[in-house]
Scaffold this active site. Structure first.
Site, short mmCIF file in Angstrom:
data_model
loop_
_atom_site.label_atom_id
_atom_site.label_comp_id
_atom_site.label_asym_id
_atom_site.label_seq_id
_atom_site.Cartn_x
_atom_site.Cartn_y
_atom_site.Cartn_z
N SER A 137 5.96 -45.25 -24.57
CA SER A 137 5.45 -46.45 -25.23
C SER A 137 6.22 -46.75 -26.51
O SER A 137 6.73 -45.84 -27.18
CB SER A 137 3.96 -46.23 -25.57
OG SER A 137 3.49 -47.22 -26.47
N TYR A 161 -2.45 -41.47 -30.04
CA TYR A 161 -1.88 -41.90 -28.76
C TYR A 161 -0.36 -41.84 -28.80
O TYR A 161 0.29 -41.26 -27.93
CB TYR A 161 -2.35 -43.32 -28.43
CG TYR A 161 -1.60 -43.94 -27.28
CD1 TYR A 161 -1.78 -43.48 -25.98
CD2 TYR A 161 -0.71 -44.99 -27.49
CE1 TYR A 161 -1.08 -44.04 -24.92
CE2 TYR A 161 0.00 -45.56 -26.44
CZ TYR A 161 -0.19 -45.09 -25.16
OH TYR A 161 0.52 -45.64 -24.11
N LYS A 165 2.47 -39.28 -26.79
CA LYS A 165 3.61 -39.79 -26.02
C LYS A 165 4.92 -39.16 -26.52
O LYS A 165 5.77 -38.74 -25.73
CB LYS A 165 3.69 -41.32 -26.11
CG LYS A 165 2.62 -42.05 -25.32
CD LYS A 165 2.81 -41.87 -23.83
CE LYS A 165 1.84 -42.71 -23.02
NZ LYS A 165 1.97 -42.51 -21.56
#
Length: 350
Positions: A137, A161, A165
């Site tokens: 991402s 988050y 990643k």
């Protein structure tokens, strides 16, 4: 013919990628826990092919389960081997992806996104499968400047988050350091996927209130409840945030192109930004959606949302150079296809 395992394959991006893989003749094994998605997406994929008089029932297998359970992953590898369709590569989507939720429940995100990925990678090694395309991402970049973000931009995620990643990216980078292992790895850093398949049969189906702008626009157009636009005082031409939007079918195609590239080339680690390379403001997106669909989207401005950044736009020159490919679908197509999905499926897959 290649056999591909897709984790998180019933989700928004996963389901569209499964469609692209099947269109290219791949056999597809799908893992999904169904916590944030529906198995019906696969049934609708079969329907799209059925309308073309193509039977894919023997090319698509679904396994409900969680990649935090390594024995479960191994079972799928063994099953594929027993069926004489050994898994040649993996496309890895499975994980939690709500940025705001990750701030409240960081342990959930580390367990699902990192530990689940660790199990998957370890199982791949044990089963001699060393080709993987990983769904990363643009959140790994954190706060941005006004410049386009290249793959060499400093990585500094600002939420759990994004941190998970980046941690998986680092793990994948580390396992390529042993030249004897011969891993083929592509890390794809997404920007903002929107839209749906042109049939309107598969699309984005958030189980909870969406935090992303596009499904929120669709809901406001449909229900006439006012959309909240967070901030009109950003240093942009209309005061609203700028993002890089890409059609979900272009994003799905990027996985197929990346997978084919890995299969055809020597072991390596490939990192690519996946975006259009064009910044669109929130107001531009709303106005485009209204114009192409001939519908109004009621909205109101609210204060800036904590953790938001002004601009996130991809430098996609590396994508174009290495894969000799770039996204083709327009913002107008994204808006038309997304609205078609909503009108044909007002309650999603329910």
């Amino acid at each position: 013919m290649k056999n591909i395992l897709v984790t998180g394959g019933t989700g928004f991006i996963g389901s569209h990628t499964c469609f692209s893989l099947l269109s290219e003749g791949y056999n597809v094994y799908v893992i999904d826990s169904l916590v944030n998605s529906s198995k019906k997406s696969l049934l609708y994929i079969e329907e799209i092919f059925r309308r073309k008089d193509i039977d894919i029932s023997n090319k698509l297998r679904f396994f409900e389960g969680d990649i935090r359970k390594k024995d479960f992953i191994n079972y799928i590898f063994k099953t594929a081997l027993k069926e004489k369709k050994p898994i040649d590569g993996v496309i890895h989507f499975a994980g939690l992806k709500d940025v705001a939720e990750s701030v409240i429940k960081p342990l959930n995100y580390w367990e699902n996104n990192f530990f689940g990925s660790y199990n998957l990678i370890k199982s791949m090694k044990e089963n001699n499968c060393k080709t993987i395309v990983f769904s990363s991402s643009a959140t790994v970049y954190g706060f941005s400047s006004d410049n386009l973000l290249s793959e060499d931009t400093q990585l500094k995620p600002i939420n759990p988050y994004g941190s998970t990643k980046l941690a998986v990216e680092k793990l994948l980078n580390d396992i390529t350091q042993d030249a004897n292992e011969n891993w083929k790895i592509a890390i794809l850093r997404y920007f903002n996927p929107i839209g749906s398949h042109e049939s309107g049969l598969i699309g984005e189906n958030p189980f909870q209130k969406p935090n992303n702008i596009f499904p929120a626009i669709i809901n406001s157009a449909y229900t006439k409840e006012k959309l909240k636009v967070f901030g009109n005082d950003w240093p942009t031409k209309d005061g609203t945030c700028i993002r890089d939007y890409i059609h979900v079918m272009d994003l799905a195609e990027s996985h197929l192109k990346s997978l084919n590239y890995l299969i055809e080339n020597d072991p390596q680690l490939l990192i690519l930004n996946i975006g259009k390379g064009r910044g669109i403001s929130v107001i531009e997106l709303i106005k485009t959606f209204e114009n192409v669909n001939n519908i109004s989207v009621p909205f109101e401005f609210d204060k800036r949302r904590e953790g938001d950044v002004c601009q996130l736009v991809a430098d996609n020159s590396k994508l174009k150079s290495i894969l000799n490919w770039s996204p083709t679908k327009s913002l107008e197509e994204m808006c038309i296809d997304g609205w078609k999905w909503k009108n044909l499926n007002p309650k999603g897959y329910l």
